[in-house]
Scaffold this motif. Structure first.
Motif, mmCIF file in Angstrom:
data_model
loop_
_atom_site.group_PDB
_atom_site.id
_atom_site.type_symbol
_atom_site.label_atom_id
_atom_site.label_comp_id
_atom_site.label_asym_id
_atom_site.label_seq_id
_atom_site.Cartn_x
_atom_site.Cartn_y
_atom_site.Cartn_z
ATOM 1 N N PRO A 327 0.809 -1.230 0.000
ATOM 2 C CA PRO A 327 0.000 0.000 0.000
ATOM 3 C C PRO A 327 0.840 1.277 0.000
ATOM 4 O O PRO A 327 0.323 2.348 -0.326
ATOM 5 N N LEU A 328 2.133 1.156 0.318
ATOM 6 C CA LEU A 328 2.953 2.366 0.294
ATOM 7 C C LEU A 328 3.432 2.642 -1.135
ATOM 8 O O LEU A 328 3.256 3.732 -1.679
ATOM 9 N N LEU A 332 -3.813 1.443 -3.692
ATOM 10 C CA LEU A 332 -4.835 0.396 -3.596
ATOM 11 C C LEU A 332 -6.017 0.741 -4.497
ATOM 12 O O LEU A 332 -6.300 1.912 -4.762
ATOM 13 N N TYR A 337 -10.336 -1.377 -1.015
ATOM 14 C CA TYR A 337 -10.908 -0.564 0.083
ATOM 15 C C TYR A 337 -12.284 -1.102 0.472
ATOM 16 O O TYR A 337 -12.620 -1.189 1.650
ATOM 17 N N PHE A 340 -11.900 -4.009 2.748
ATOM 18 C CA PHE A 340 -11.524 -3.553 4.101
ATOM 19 C C PHE A 340 -12.747 -3.051 4.863
ATOM 20 O O PHE A 340 -12.947 -3.373 6.025
ATOM 21 N N LYS A 346 -13.115 -4.526 12.934
ATOM 22 C CA LYS A 346 -11.878 -3.738 12.987
ATOM 23 C C LYS A 346 -12.194 -2.290 13.395
ATOM 24 O O LYS A 346 -11.548 -1.738 14.298
ATOM 25 N N GLY A 380 -7.307 6.341 3.741
ATOM 26 C CA GLY A 380 -8.045 5.561 2.740
ATOM 27 C C GLY A 380 -9.288 6.307 2.310
ATOM 28 O O GLY A 380 -9.244 7.503 2.010
ATOM 29 N N PRO A 383 -13.019 5.326 6.604
ATOM 30 C CA PRO A 383 -13.709 4.656 7.714
ATOM 31 C C PRO A 383 -13.139 4.990 9.093
ATOM 32 O O PRO A 383 -13.893 5.017 10.083
ATOM 33 N N LEU A 384 -11.836 5.284 9.176
ATOM 34 C CA LEU A 384 -11.288 5.637 10.501
ATOM 35 C C LEU A 384 -11.640 7.078 10.870
ATOM 36 O O LEU A 384 -11.677 7.434 12.057
ATOM 37 N N ASN A 407 -2.876 8.318 -1.538
ATOM 38 C CA ASN A 407 -3.463 7.775 -2.779
ATOM 39 C C ASN A 407 -4.461 8.794 -3.341
ATOM 40 O O ASN A 407 -5.536 9.001 -2.770
ATOM 41 N N SER A 432 -1.419 13.895 0.670
ATOM 42 C CA SER A 432 0.050 13.911 0.798
ATOM 43 C C SER A 432 0.540 12.621 1.443
ATOM 44 O O SER A 432 -0.218 11.936 2.155
ATOM 45 N N ASP A 433 1.801 12.364 1.218
ATOM 46 C CA ASP A 433 2.463 11.284 1.946
ATOM 47 C C ASP A 433 2.759 11.819 3.351
ATOM 48 O O ASP A 433 3.310 12.923 3.497
ATOM 49 N N MET A 434 2.413 11.053 4.373
ATOM 50 C CA MET A 434 2.589 11.550 5.756
ATOM 51 C C MET A 434 4.056 11.840 6.079
ATOM 52 O O MET A 434 4.363 12.624 6.961
ATOM 53 N N ARG A 435 4.965 11.172 5.342
ATOM 54 C CA ARG A 435 6.385 11.333 5.664
ATOM 55 C C ARG A 435 6.924 12.694 5.238
ATOM 56 O O ARG A 435 7.974 13.121 5.686
ATOM 57 N N GLU A 449 -3.841 2.817 10.361
ATOM 58 C CA GLU A 449 -3.959 1.374 10.174
ATOM 59 C C GLU A 449 -3.136 1.056 8.931
ATOM 60 O O GLU A 449 -3.630 1.102 7.806
ATOM 61 N N LEU A 450 -1.869 0.800 9.190
ATOM 62 C CA LEU A 450 -0.913 0.528 8.105
ATOM 63 C C LEU A 450 -0.327 -0.857 8.307
ATOM 64 O O LEU A 450 0.819 -1.129 7.968
HETATM 65 C C1 LIG Z 1 -4.453 -0.495 4.929
HETATM 66 S S1 LIG Z 1 -5.083 0.955 4.227
HETATM 67 C C2 LIG Z 1 -6.199 1.504 5.456
HETATM 68 C C3 LIG Z 1 -7.171 2.501 4.964
HETATM 69 C C4 LIG Z 1 -8.208 2.953 5.971
HETATM 70 N N1 LIG Z 1 -7.591 3.693 7.056
HETATM 71 C C5 LIG Z 1 -9.017 1.814 6.502
HETATM 72 O O1 LIG Z 1 -8.801 1.415 7.648
HETATM 73 O O2 LIG Z 1 -9.854 1.270 5.774
HETATM 74 C C6 LIG Z 1 -3.727 2.037 4.404
HETATM 75 C C7 LIG Z 1 -3.904 3.355 3.730
HETATM 76 O O3 LIG Z 1 -2.782 4.137 4.063
HETATM 77 C C8 LIG Z 1 -2.355 4.826 2.905
HETATM 78 N N2 LIG Z 1 -0.934 5.112 3.111
HETATM 79 C C9 LIG Z 1 0.063 4.211 3.221
HETATM 80 N N3 LIG Z 1 1.220 4.826 3.415
HETATM 81 C C10 LIG Z 1 0.966 6.153 3.457
HETATM 82 C C11 LIG Z 1 1.778 7.287 3.617
HETATM 83 N N4 LIG Z 1 3.094 7.181 3.794
HETATM 84 N N5 LIG Z 1 1.185 8.493 3.636
HETATM 85 C C12 LIG Z 1 -0.150 8.589 3.460
HETATM 86 N N6 LIG Z 1 -0.964 7.545 3.271
HETATM 87 C C13 LIG Z 1 -0.416 6.344 3.270
HETATM 88 C C14 LIG Z 1 -2.645 3.892 1.773
HETATM 89 O O4 LIG Z 1 -2.746 4.569 0.544
HETATM 90 C C15 LIG Z 1 -3.971 3.322 2.230
HETATM 91 O O5 LIG Z 1 -5.028 4.099 1.798
#
Ligand SMILES: C[S@@+](CC[C@H](N)C(=O)[O-])C[C@H]1O[C@@H](n2cnc3c(N)ncnc32)[C@H](O)[C@@H]1O
Length: 649
Positions: A327-328, A332, A337, A340, A346, A380, A383-384, A407, A432-435, A449-450
Motif C-alpha cells: 500500500p505504500l 490500492l 478498500y 476492508f 476492525k 483511505g 472509515p477511521l 493515494n 500527501s504522503d505523511m512522511r 492502520e498501516l
Molecule cells: C491499509 S489501508 C487503510 C485505509 C483505511 N484507514 C481503513 O482502515 O480502511 C492504508 C492506507 O494508508 C495509505 N498510506 C500508506 N502509506 C501512506 C503514507 N506514507 N502516507 C499517506 N498515506 C499512506 C494507503 O494509501 C492506504 O489508503
C-alpha cells in the motif's frame, strides 16, 4: 448420494466410498457398483486386476471388467482403483520384485486408460521401500491426471506404550514406531510429487492427538475406516469412540473422503440384511451389509455445525497463495478498500480505542473548552475518520480531524464522503504522503492502520516514524505497538504450489494465505515489536531474532515446510486487534496469515528443537526479510539482500 447437506460444504468429504474386498470376477463389477450406489455409497475402492495374476509373456491382463461394462463417467466418478496387494517391490526374491514392477505398471496403465481419478497403492511392506518408491516415482513422471494414494496404517506407538499392537502379521514391520515416517521417506524419494497422496487406514486404536494433527498438513485424500475400528452402542449399532469421532470431524473439515472397509461386525436387523457378504449382488432390494456403518458416518457428518457465513465466503481462498499488498509503493484499488470497509469488527475496535484515548486526554471538566486534534494518517476512503467522529460523539469530546492520504484516488472518495456527511467544518483532507507533509499544527492523537499480516510488513514503522514529527510530545499513537509472531507448520500443498513455479524466487517470497490444510507444530513465538510513538526515532528499524521451537514430544517427527506469521496490535491500553491464533480478534477478517516458505522442507526428528532466525533489513528504497533455519539442519539464508521479495519505501 452425499452424506448429507452441510451449508457451504462443497468438498469431497461429502462422499463416502466402500472397499470391495473380494475380486469381482466374471464381470460382476457393475452389479457390485449398482448395489453400493443404491445403498447410498458414492464410490467403490475396487481391485482392477485378478490378484492371482502373475505376468507371463504374451498373457492378457485379467482385469475385473472390460472398459465397456461401465461408462467413462462411471469409471471416473465411481471407481477408485485398488492396486494388487501382493505387489512387493522390495522383496528379497528378485522374481517377485520384477513381477511386482511389471504388474504395478500394467495396473496403473489400465487405470489411466479408464480415466480413473485415483488408485490406492498397497502400504509399504517394510520401512525400507526405496525400490517401491523408485518405481512409483517413475510412474508419476508419466501421469497427467491420475493420483496415487499410498495406503498407510494410522499407527504410532507412544514412547511409554509397552503393549504396542502385536496383531501385525508381518514381522518386518513390527519394529516400526511411526507410520508417518514411511510416508515421509516415500514422498521424499518421490520428490514431493503433487500427485502422490495418502489414504490412511484408521484402526481401532489411535495415536495421540498431537501426532494425528501432523496429517492435516499432508495430502491425505481418504480415511479408510475399518469396521473393527467401530464400537457397538447400547442398541447394537456401530458407533465410534469420542477420539475417532473427533478425528473424523477433522477429516471432514479437511476435505478427506471416508471409505468403509472390512466385514460387517454388526448384525443389526435392518430389513433383510445378509450378514457378512458386503458385496452381495443378487437382490438390490437387500441393504448393503455395511449400510449401518455408512448411516453412522452420515450421522457424524450431518451433526457438524454449518460452515459460518464468513468461512463460506472465504472458502475459495483456502490455501491459495497471494502476494502481500504494497500500500505504500502502490495505490490500492476501490475494490480493495471496499473489502476492508466491510470488516466492522476492525473499526469497532478502533472506535473503542479512540474513545478511551479521548477520555484520557480531556477530562470531563474540560470538554467544553478543549478541542482534540486527531490525525488519521493513511485515511483511505475514510472509515477511521468516521470511527473517530463517532468516538467523539460517544464521549462528548470536541474533535478537529485531519485526514492524510497519499493515494489521490482515495482522496477523491474522501472529498465526496465529507460533503455527503456534512463534515466540512470538522475534517480537513490532506492529499500527501505523511512522511513529507508539513502539518500546520501538532496532533494530540495519531490514528493509523498501516498493518500487514505480519504487523510491520506494510512499513507502518517507517511511515509512523515520518509522521511522529507532528505528534505532540505527550501525544498518543493508535496503535501504540504491534508484534509479529511465527510458528513452524507442515503445509505440503503450499510447498507444491510454490514448487510449481520452478524457481528459487518463489521460495524466497512471503505469501498472504488463508491457511487451512496445515499442521501447526509448536506454539507461536513473538518475532519483532514496534512501539509508537517511537521512543528512539533515530534508531534503525532493522531487527534480528533467533527463536527455538520445541515440538511436543507426542507429535513425533515431522516435516517443516515453512513458518506461518501473524500479528497482534495494541491499539490503546487494553484494546487490541490481531490475528495471532491464541488472541485473535473474533470475527475480524481483514487479514489472512502470512507464510514464509522454506526452499527445502526440513525433517525434524522427534524431540529435536527447531532453531530459526528472522531478520528485518532496511535499505534506502526497500525493506525486506531474510530467514533461515539452523537446527536440526541448516537451510540457506532465504531472500539474501532482498533479491526475491521486498517492500518498496
Ligand atoms: C491499509 S489501508 C487503510 C485505509 C483505511 N484507514 C481503513 O482502515 O480502511 C492504508 C492506507 O494508508 C495509505 N498510506 C500508506 N502509506 C501512506 C503514507 N506514507 N502516507 C499517506 N498515506 C499512506 C494507503 O494509501 C492506504 O489508503
Amino acid at each position: 448420494m452425499p452424506l448429507g447437506q452441510r451449508a457451504g460444504d462443497k468438498s469431497e468429504s461429502r462422499y463416502c466410498g466402500v472397499e470391495v474386498l473380494d475380486f469381482p470376477a466374471g464381470e460382476e463389477l457393475p452389479a457390485v457398483l449398482s448395489h453400493s450406489l443404491s445403498s447410498s455409497f458414492d464410490f467403490l475402492l475396487a481391485p482392477l486386476v485378478d490378484p492371482d495374476y502373475r505376468p507371463t509373456p504374451g498373457s492378457v491382463l485379467p482385469v475385473a471388467a472390460s472398459d465397456l461394462v461401465l461408462g467413462p463417467a462411471q469409471w471416473s466418478s465411481h471407481i477408485v482403483g485398488k492396486i494388487s496387494e501382493w505387489i512387493d517391490l522390495d522383496a528379497e526374491d528378485e522374481q517377485l520384485r520384477l513381477d511386482s514392477e511389471i504388474t504395478l505398471k500394467q495396473e496403473i496403465a489400465w487405470a489411466s486408460h479408464l480415466s480413473l481419478q485415483a488408485c490406492v497403492l498397497p502400504p509399504p511392506k517394510r520401512s525400507s521401500c526405496a525400490n517401491y518408491a523408485r518405481v512409483v516415482n517413475h510412474i508419476l513422471q508419466g501421469l497427467t491426471n491420475l493420483q496415487l494414494w499410498l495406503r498407510i496404517p494410522l499407527e504410532k506407538s507412544e514412547p511409554m506404550d509397552e503393549d504396542h499392537d502385536g496383531a501385525k502379521d508381518n514381522s518386518d514391520m513390527s519394529d516400526t514406531v511411526d507410520s508417518w515416517e514411511w510416508w515421509n521417506s516415500f514422498r521424499l524419494l518421490c520428490e514431493h510429487s503433487s500427485q502422490l497422496c495418502v489414504a490412511l487406514d484408521v484402526l481401532s486404536t489411535l495415536p495421540s492427538m498431537n501426532s494425528l494433527g501432523r496429517w492435516f498438513g499432508e495430502p491425505v485424500r481418504a480415511a479408510i475406516l475399518q469396521t473393527n475400528a467401530f464400537l457397538t452402542n447400547a442398541r447394537g449399532y456401530p458407533c465410534l469412540s469420542k477420539r475417532h469421532q473427533k478425528l473424523l470431524t477433522g477429516f471432514f473439515n479437511h476435505s478427506v473422503q471416508v471409505i468403509i472397509s472390512g466385514r460387517s461386525n454388526h448384525n443389526v436387523s435392518q430389513g433383510g440384511v445378509l450378514s457378512g457378504d458386503e458385496n452381495h449382488t443378487e437382490d438390490t432390494a437387500v441393504r448393503h451389509a455395511l449400510s449401518p456403518y455408512l448411516d453412522y458416518i452420515a450421522y457424524i457428518y450431518q451433526r457438524m455445525d454449518p460452515l459460518p457465513e464468513q468461512e463460506r465466503f472465504e472458502i475459495n481462498y483456502r490455501d491459495f497463495l497471494q502476494s502481500p499488498l504494497q500500500p505504500l509503493m502502490d495505490n490500492l484499488e476501490a475494490q480493495t478498500y471496499e473489502t476492508f470497509e466491510k470488516d466492522t469488527v476492525k473499526y469497532t475496535q478502533y472506535q473503542r480505542a479512540i474513545a478511551k484515548a479521548l477520555v484520557d486526554r480531556v477530562s470531563d471538566d474540560d470538554v467544553s473548552t478543549t478541542k482534540t486534534v486527531l490525525m488519521v494518517v493513511g485515511a483511505g476512503r475514510g472509515p477511521l475518520v468516521r470511527a473517530s467522529l463517532q468516538a467523539a460523539e460517544e464521549t462528548g469530546r470536541k474533535l478537529k480531524v485531519y485526514a492524510v492520504e497519499k493515494n489521490p484516488n482515495a482522496v477523491i472518495t474522501l472529498h465526496s464522503l465529507i460533503k455527503l456527511e456534512g463534515w466540512e467544518s470538522l475534517v480537513t483532507i490532506i492529499s500527501s504522503d505523511m512522511r513529507c507533509w508539513e502539518a500546520p499544527e501538532k496532533a494530540d492523537i495519531l490514528v493509523s492502520e498501516l498493518l500487514g499480516s505480519f504487523g510491520d510488513n506494510e512499513l507502518s514503522p517507517e511511515c509512523l516514524d515520518g509522521a511522529q514529527r507532528f505528534l505532540k510530545p505527550d501525544g498518543i499513537s493508535i496503535p501504540s505497538s504491534y508484534t509479529s509472531f511465527i510458528e513452524p507448520i507442515t503445509a505440503s500443498k503450499l510447498h507444491n504450489d510454490i514448487k510449481a513455479h520452478k524457481d528459487i524466487a518463489h521460495f524466497e517470497t512471503a505469501y498472504v494465505v488463508k491457511l487451512h490444510r496445515i499442521a501447526r507444530l509448536a506454539p507461536t513465538q513473538s518475532v519483532f515489536t514496534f512501539d509508537h510513538p517511537n521512543p528512539s526515532p533515530n534508531a534503525s528499524n532493522q531487527r534480528y531474532t533467533k527463536l527455538k521451537f520445541e515440538i511436543p514430544q507426542e507429535t513425533g517427527s515431522c516435516l517443516v515446510h515453512g513458518f506461518a506469521g501473524y500479528f497482534d496490535a495494541v491499539l490503546y491500553k487494553d484494546v487490541h486487534l490481531g490475528i495471532e491464533p491464541n488472541t485473535a480478534t473474533p470475527n475480524m477478517f481483514s487479514w489472512f496469515p502470512i507464510f514464509f516458505p522454506l526452499r527445502k522442507p526440513i525433517y525434524v526428528p522427534s524431540k529435536t528443537p527447531i532453531e530459526v532466525h528472522f531478520w528485518r533489513c532496511c535499505g534506502a528504497t526497500k525493506v525486506w526479510y531474510e530467514w533461515a533455519v539452523t537446527a536440526p539442519s541448516p537451510s540457506p539464508i532465504h531472500n539474501s539482500n532482498g533479491r526475491s521479495y521486498w517492500v518498496g519505501l
